[in-house]
Design a protein around this motif. Structure first.
Motif, mmCIF file in Angstrom:
data_model
loop_
_atom_site.group_PDB
_atom_site.id
_atom_site.type_symbol
_atom_site.label_atom_id
_atom_site.label_comp_id
_atom_site.label_asym_id
_atom_site.label_seq_id
_atom_site.Cartn_x
_atom_site.Cartn_y
_atom_site.Cartn_z
ATOM 1 N N LEU A 10 15.225 27.499 -19.517
ATOM 2 C CA LEU A 10 15.975 26.431 -19.515
ATOM 3 C C LEU A 10 16.650 25.819 -18.180
ATOM 4 N N TRP A 11 16.608 26.944 -17.386
ATOM 5 C CA TRP A 11 17.101 26.530 -15.715
ATOM 6 C C TRP A 11 16.093 25.752 -15.124
ATOM 7 N N GLU A 12 14.864 25.882 -15.475
ATOM 8 C CA GLU A 12 13.891 25.176 -14.770
ATOM 9 C C GLU A 12 13.781 23.685 -15.700
ATOM 10 N N ASP A 13 13.712 23.691 -16.881
ATOM 11 C CA ASP A 13 13.644 22.398 -17.708
ATOM 12 C C ASP A 13 14.711 21.710 -17.015
ATOM 13 N N PHE A 14 15.873 22.038 -17.012
ATOM 14 C CA PHE A 14 17.111 21.286 -16.602
ATOM 15 C C PHE A 14 16.877 20.581 -15.514
ATOM 16 N N HIS A 15 16.618 21.563 -14.345
ATOM 17 C CA HIS A 15 16.203 20.886 -12.966
ATOM 18 C C HIS A 15 15.124 20.296 -13.032
ATOM 19 N N THR A 16 14.279 19.827 -13.797
ATOM 20 C CA THR A 16 13.112 19.107 -13.863
ATOM 21 C C THR A 16 13.367 17.833 -14.523
ATOM 22 N N VAL A 17 13.985 17.751 -15.683
ATOM 23 C CA VAL A 17 14.551 16.746 -16.208
ATOM 24 C C VAL A 17 15.406 15.760 -15.490
ATOM 25 N N VAL A 18 16.510 16.486 -14.822
ATOM 26 C CA VAL A 18 17.629 15.935 -14.073
ATOM 27 C C VAL A 18 16.881 15.829 -12.583
ATOM 28 N N GLU A 82 13.214 11.089 -25.366
ATOM 29 C CA GLU A 82 13.101 9.435 -24.655
ATOM 30 C C GLU A 82 11.804 9.698 -23.888
ATOM 31 N N ARG A 83 11.669 10.591 -23.122
ATOM 32 C CA ARG A 83 10.409 10.480 -21.991
ATOM 33 C C ARG A 83 9.146 11.265 -22.253
ATOM 34 N N GLY A 84 9.150 12.503 -23.006
ATOM 35 C CA GLY A 84 8.006 13.338 -23.136
ATOM 36 C C GLY A 84 8.164 14.268 -22.191
ATOM 37 N N ASP A 85 7.278 15.137 -22.000
ATOM 38 C CA ASP A 85 7.081 16.322 -21.450
ATOM 39 C C ASP A 85 6.702 16.037 -19.753
ATOM 40 N N GLU A 86 5.726 14.906 -19.581
ATOM 41 C CA GLU A 86 5.133 14.471 -18.367
ATOM 42 C C GLU A 86 5.309 13.314 -18.236
ATOM 43 N N PRO A 87 6.320 12.432 -18.039
ATOM 44 C CA PRO A 87 6.340 11.185 -17.986
ATOM 45 C C PRO A 87 6.060 10.633 -16.679
ATOM 46 N N GLU A 88 5.592 9.009 -16.841
ATOM 47 C CA GLU A 88 5.100 8.462 -15.691
ATOM 48 C C GLU A 88 6.467 7.662 -15.434
ATOM 49 N N PRO A 89 6.539 7.375 -14.059
ATOM 50 C CA PRO A 89 7.637 6.305 -13.736
ATOM 51 C C PRO A 89 7.623 5.081 -14.689
ATOM 52 N N GLU A 90 8.647 4.654 -15.027
ATOM 53 C CA GLU A 90 8.946 3.532 -16.110
ATOM 54 C C GLU A 90 10.166 2.918 -15.975
ATOM 55 N N ALA A 91 10.347 1.531 -15.840
ATOM 56 C CA ALA A 91 11.607 0.997 -15.810
ATOM 57 C C ALA A 91 12.215 0.821 -17.151
ATOM 58 N N HIS A 105 18.787 11.517 -14.932
ATOM 59 C CA HIS A 105 17.490 11.365 -15.180
ATOM 60 C C HIS A 105 16.953 9.807 -14.544
ATOM 61 N N ASP A 106 16.247 9.691 -13.507
ATOM 62 C CA ASP A 106 16.036 8.408 -13.417
ATOM 63 C C ASP A 106 14.585 8.252 -13.608
ATOM 64 N N PRO A 107 14.344 7.386 -14.613
ATOM 65 C CA PRO A 107 12.659 7.175 -15.050
ATOM 66 C C PRO A 107 11.895 6.383 -14.142
ATOM 67 N N LEU A 108 12.465 5.986 -13.072
ATOM 68 C CA LEU A 108 11.615 5.449 -11.940
ATOM 69 C C LEU A 108 11.068 6.336 -11.177
ATOM 70 N N LYS A 109 11.539 7.782 -10.846
ATOM 71 C CA LYS A 109 11.333 8.445 -9.863
ATOM 72 C C LYS A 109 10.151 9.361 -10.594
ATOM 73 N N PRO A 110 9.125 9.646 -9.740
ATOM 74 C CA PRO A 110 7.904 10.285 -10.142
ATOM 75 C C PRO A 110 8.366 11.816 -10.375
ATOM 76 N N SER A 111 7.667 12.453 -11.439
ATOM 77 C CA SER A 111 7.937 13.686 -11.814
ATOM 78 C C SER A 111 7.508 14.751 -10.665
ATOM 79 N N PRO A 112 8.165 15.751 -10.376
ATOM 80 C CA PRO A 112 7.880 16.586 -9.385
ATOM 81 C C PRO A 112 6.445 17.212 -9.363
#
Length: 112
Positions: A10-18, A82-91, A105-112
């Motif tokens: 959960l710690w990792e998931d939270f800091h990934t989506v946020v 809303e975004r799935g597990d590995e979202p691509e940047p999307e406006a 969560h900024d959907p325009l930022k690329p996933s880490p």
């Protein structure tokens, strides 16, 4: 080391989506709360859930409360729904993006 109420996943998931920093989120909430004639106090900007996300970002794992953990779970679930597990940047629409940004969560930022 003291026990943490949050597990590693959960710690990792939270800091990934946020994916916004606490500064970015705080600035976003202040911008959203600013009116044409008045401004909200910085610590009162955003709704309660948004302020909780901001507070969680400032905490160490060992300082999290059970309520914080529930907010973390709900934020992860909502962003992933809303975004799935590995979202691509999307406006997307402005309303959709702004709602996600209020969760950190900024959907325009690329996933880490």
């Amino acid at each position: 080391m003291a026990d943490s109420p949050v597990d590693d996943d959960l710690w990792e998931d939270f800091h990934t989506v946020v994916n916004m920093t606490s500064r970015e989120l705080q600035e976003w909430l202040a911008t959203q709360a600013a009116g044409t004639t008045t401004e909200t106090e910085p610590d009162q900007a955003g709704d309660e859930r948004s302020r909780t996300v901001l507070a969680i970002l400032a905490k160490r794992r060992t300082d999290l409360t059970p309520d914080d953990v529930e907010v973390m779970r709900s934020v992860v679930a909502e962003v992933r729904a809303e975004r799935g597990d590995e979202p691509e940047p999307e406006a997307g629409s402005a309303e959709w993006r702004h709602r996600l940004m209020s969760l950190g969560h900024d959907p325009l930022k690329p996933s880490p």
